[in-house]
Design an enzyme around this catalytic site. Structure first.
Site, PDB file in Angstrom:
ATOM      1  N   ARG A 301       0.859  -1.195   0.000  1.00  0.00           N
ATOM      2  CA  ARG A 301       0.000   0.000   0.000  1.00  0.00           C
ATOM      3  C   ARG A 301       0.893   1.242   0.000  1.00  0.00           C
ATOM      4  NH1 ARG A 301      -1.460  -3.189   4.381  1.00  0.00           N
ATOM      5  NH2 ARG A 301      -3.536  -4.121   4.355  1.00  0.00           N
ATOM      6  N   LYS A 501      36.912  11.102 -12.734  1.00  0.00           N
ATOM      7  CA  LYS A 501      36.846  12.424 -13.366  1.00  0.00           C
ATOM      8  C   LYS A 501      38.004  12.454 -14.355  1.00  0.00           C
ATOM      9  CE  LYS A 501      36.926  17.336 -12.545  1.00  0.00           C
ATOM     10  NZ  LYS A 501      38.152  18.100 -12.348  1.00  0.00           N
ATOM     11  N   ALA A 588      35.490  24.235 -12.503  1.00  0.00           N
ATOM     12  CA  ALA A 588      36.631  25.130 -12.752  1.00  0.00           C
ATOM     13  C   ALA A 588      36.231  26.557 -13.094  1.00  0.00           C
ATOM     14  CB  ALA A 588      37.522  24.601 -13.882  1.00  0.00           C
ATOM     15  N   ASN A 610      36.999  23.951  -6.071  1.00  0.00           N
ATOM     16  CA  ASN A 610      38.144  23.643  -5.223  1.00  0.00           C
ATOM     17  C   ASN A 610      38.926  24.920  -4.873  1.00  0.00           C
ATOM     18  OD1 ASN A 610      40.987  21.340  -5.479  1.00  0.00           O
ATOM     19  ND2 ASN A 610      40.375  22.697  -3.857  1.00  0.00           N
ATOM     20  N   SER A 611      39.538  25.551  -5.903  1.00  0.00           N
ATOM     21  CA  SER A 611      40.437  26.677  -5.608  1.00  0.00           C
ATOM     22  C   SER A 611      39.730  27.805  -4.863  1.00  0.00           C
ATOM     23  CB  SER A 611      41.019  27.251  -6.904  1.00  0.00           C
ATOM     24  OG  SER A 611      41.667  26.237  -7.603  1.00  0.00           O
TER      25      SER A 611
END
Ligand code: GLY
Length: 660
Positions: A301, A501, A588, A610-611
């Site tokens: 259900r 990646k 990036a 990241n940076s």
């Protein structure tokens, strides 16, 4: 007017809606994963708003309206198909035994507007011979009824077919593709299917496609058969006891149901489940113990927290919801079909629908703040700082980010490079709320600064590692390093991690990826079973080619790596987003949260930053800001921004205002 409608779900609800919309002139397609798995087959077919003692006023009204539609609705379907639905206005008798509550308590559950009659001990045993000795009285609900639910779904299927509804069985919808507050298609196991309007009617499985609070509630059942030696049917009405019901069919089958188990999608009948049913049924109607058993089965259900269905509008303007009917799906099919067809076809919203709107199930920001406590990111001072995490409830339901079949709540990915210390990196990853962290395989191999003790630095049971091939200049090198990355993930305990990646970067000044090398490496890695996330220039043609060779995402750059220049390639990223059928991760170049937000507002599925975090003066604070920006951008994208106008438009229009 909406013409082309795609219904996801081929159970009683999906089919009833399909037939209704088709009769009104729509072009309708139904996608069905497994016709036999629908709860509609597992049900008993009781039309029992009175016996089920529904207390919610709006729900009671919905159920009564639906029950009253049943005679004409089934007659219409039978006329269309020449088949029988087994609709039977047989009434339901609800015997009460010594153990189950007082007569007064029972009486309180009943309202005048649907008739119910109390039968005392003598009357009930006279009215229904063969009841168990413990029965001391009971309620007779003359307006409750039953339908042969299995026959009904077959009739609906056949009616839909004969009306020209396109019925596709064996199609699994894997995701709803959403863009700017609209569904733009559904991803299925056979490719993308598009329509103008979509209906979600997937019962207990609704949660696979949208974060709706629908959970399976398992019910086990069985049937026995009235032996041929018994000439007249011994039962001609449904018996509804305490946690047990007995539903006699005209074809001599008797259905006994049902358990109610909170065990997720655990299949099969169990001895305990069947024992409970048999004990309850034999106590209520002892002669059943001699009848041959016909069949056992179970179903799920679709239960919601308040046990009410989810009907009508969704967060997408062209997606309508019809799910969560819990114990009353068969009963509610005709009214759901009528109200949903009115809603989609006539833009008419019955006042009852507002009661069943999905938003009632969402946590309200005022009572359950979207702020949660996250890691301390102030410089050395221990304090808890409120941070919006992407795990917090959103005021709009959103599907998770799904890459190669793996789902993530956070749409922000981060990295481990460029931090001044391991501590800063750890705090930043935590503050970012991210669930995916990319790691340069080569830097780990060469024990580059900050990569010596990566295995211990992060909790890899919570964070999914995305090995990257940074530092590889050719396709061959990248393929080799990707394979090492897979081993690295295994060593960290992520046995099933096949993500990579892919970076193929021959040029050291601009760090621009080589499109040809990337495509070659991607082709090879896909063949080797990798989920490939290629880092590319924002080239829409290349993105398409990579998608075609089987990449799991595309990761276009916004500006050169580490440059913090922001969204330099925006126009091309927009084209990529518009055409992609895999997640688009902007990677990036993002330097500030406003840029992160803008990319998400435009419909990027995720970001890799990241940076901009690692090189901020306070990386953990910046990580938290990037998290907020990603969530804000996503929310804005789902909400759909206002159109841009050439001229001013007053906030308080003059029409309809009171003038003195
Ligand atoms: N409608 C009865 C049940 O769900 O068991």
């Amino acid at each position: 007017m909406t013409r082309d409608i795609l219904i996801i779900g081929g159970g009683v609800m999906g089919l009833a809606i399909a037939v209704e919309l088709k009769l009104r002139g729509a072009k309708v397609t139904v996608l069905c994963r497994d016709f036999q798995a629908a709860a509609s087959h597992a049900a008993a077919g009781m039309l029992a708003p009175d016996a089920e003692k529904i207390t919610d006023t709006a729900m009671k009204s919905l159920c009564w309206r639906s029950r009253s539609l049943y005679p004409d609705w089934t007659a219409k379907l039978e006329e269309l198909t020449g088949l029988n639905t087994g609709y039977w206005a047989c009434g339901i008798l609800a015997p009460v035994d010594q153990q189950s509550g007082s007569r007064e308590a029972e009486a309180q559950g009943n309202k005048e507007d649907s008739p119910a009659y109390w039968l005392d001990q003598t009357a009930i045993h006279q009215y229904q011979p063969g009841l168990g000795a413990e029965v001391v009285g009971g309620w007779w609900y003359p307006e409750d009824a039953q339908v042969d639910n299995r026959a009904l779904v077959r009739v609906l299927w056949s009616a839909a077919e004969s009306l020209g509804v396109e019925l596709k069985d064996g199609i699994t919808v894997e995701a709803l593709l959403q863009r700017q507050g609209q569904v733009v298609g559904v991803q299925t196991n056979t490719g993308v299917i598009r329509a103008e309007h979509y209906v979600l009617a997937t019962g207990a499985w609704a949660n696979d496609l949208l974060p709706l609070p629908v959970q399976p509630r398992k019910g086990q059942m069985l049937s026995v058969r009235v032996p041929e030696s018994v000439t007249e049917l011994p039962l001609k009405r449904v018996l509804f006891g305490d946690n047990i019901y007995i539903v006699p069919r005209r074809n001599r089958s008797i259905i006994i149901g049902a358990t109610s188990e909170d065990v997720g999608f655990t299949p099969h009948n169990t001895p305990a489940g069947i024992q409970t049913l048999l004990q309850g049924a034999i106590r209520l109607y002892p002669q059943l113990q001699h009848y041959p058993i016909e069949q056992f089965w179970w179903g799920y259900r679709p239960a919601t927290p308040d046990e009410l269905p989810i009907l009508g509008a969704s967060h997408c303007s062209n997606l309508t919801l019809a799910t969560g009917h819990y114990r009353n799906g068969i009963l509610l099919a005709p009214i759901t079909a009528a109200l949903i067809a009115d809603f989609i076809w006539e833009q008419k919203s019955d006042p009852l629908l507002s009661h069943f709107h999905y938003s009632r199930c969402q946590q309200q920001p005022s009572t359950s703040p979207m702020f949660t406590h996250s890691a301390n990111f102030s410089n050395g001072h221990s304090q808890l700082t409120p941070v919006l995490t992407s795990h917090s409830p959103l005021p709009i339901p959103d599907s998770p980010l799904t890459i190669a079949g793996k789902s993530f709540h956070s749409r922000l990915m981060t990295g481990t490079g460029k931090y001044r210390s391991i501590d800063e990196m750890q705090q930043s990853v935590e503050a970012s709320g991210c669930q995916i962290v990319t790691v340069a395989v080569r830097r780990v191999q060469t024990k580059a600064p900050g990569h010596e003790s990566l295995a211990e630095a992060l909790d890899w049971s919570k964070i999914w590692m995305l090995p990257n091939t940074a530092g590889c200049q050719t396709a061959e090198e990248a393929i080799r390093v990707a394979r090492l990355g897979r081993e690295m993930a295994k060593l960290l305990g992520q046995e099933d991690n096949n993500f990579v990646k892919l970076e193929v970067i021959p040029d050291q000044k601009y760090l621009l990826p080589d499109p040809i090398g990337t495509l070659q490496a991607a082709e090879q890695l896909v063949k080797e079973g990798f989920a490939v996330l290629p880092y590319i220039n924002a080239d829409p043609m290349l993105a398409k080619r990579l998608e075609e060779v089987g990449c799991a995402t595309v990761m276009p750059l916004a500006a050169p790596i580490g440059s913090g220049q922001g969204l330099k390639t925006l126009a091309n990223i927009q084209i990529i987003i518009e055409n992609a059928n895999v997640p688009v991760v902007v990677d990036a170049g993002i330097g500030a949260p406003s840029e992160a937000s803008q990319a998400m507002e435009l419909g990027a599925d995720a970001l890799l930053i990241n940076s901009a975090i690692a090189l901020a003066q306070n990386p953990a604070a910046m990580a938290a800001a990037m998290n907020l920006a990603t969530v804000a951008g996503r929310l804005a994208y789902l909400a759909g921004r206002m159109p841009i106008k050439s001229y001013a438009s007053a906030s308080s229009p003059l029409t309809g205002t009171i003038s003195s």
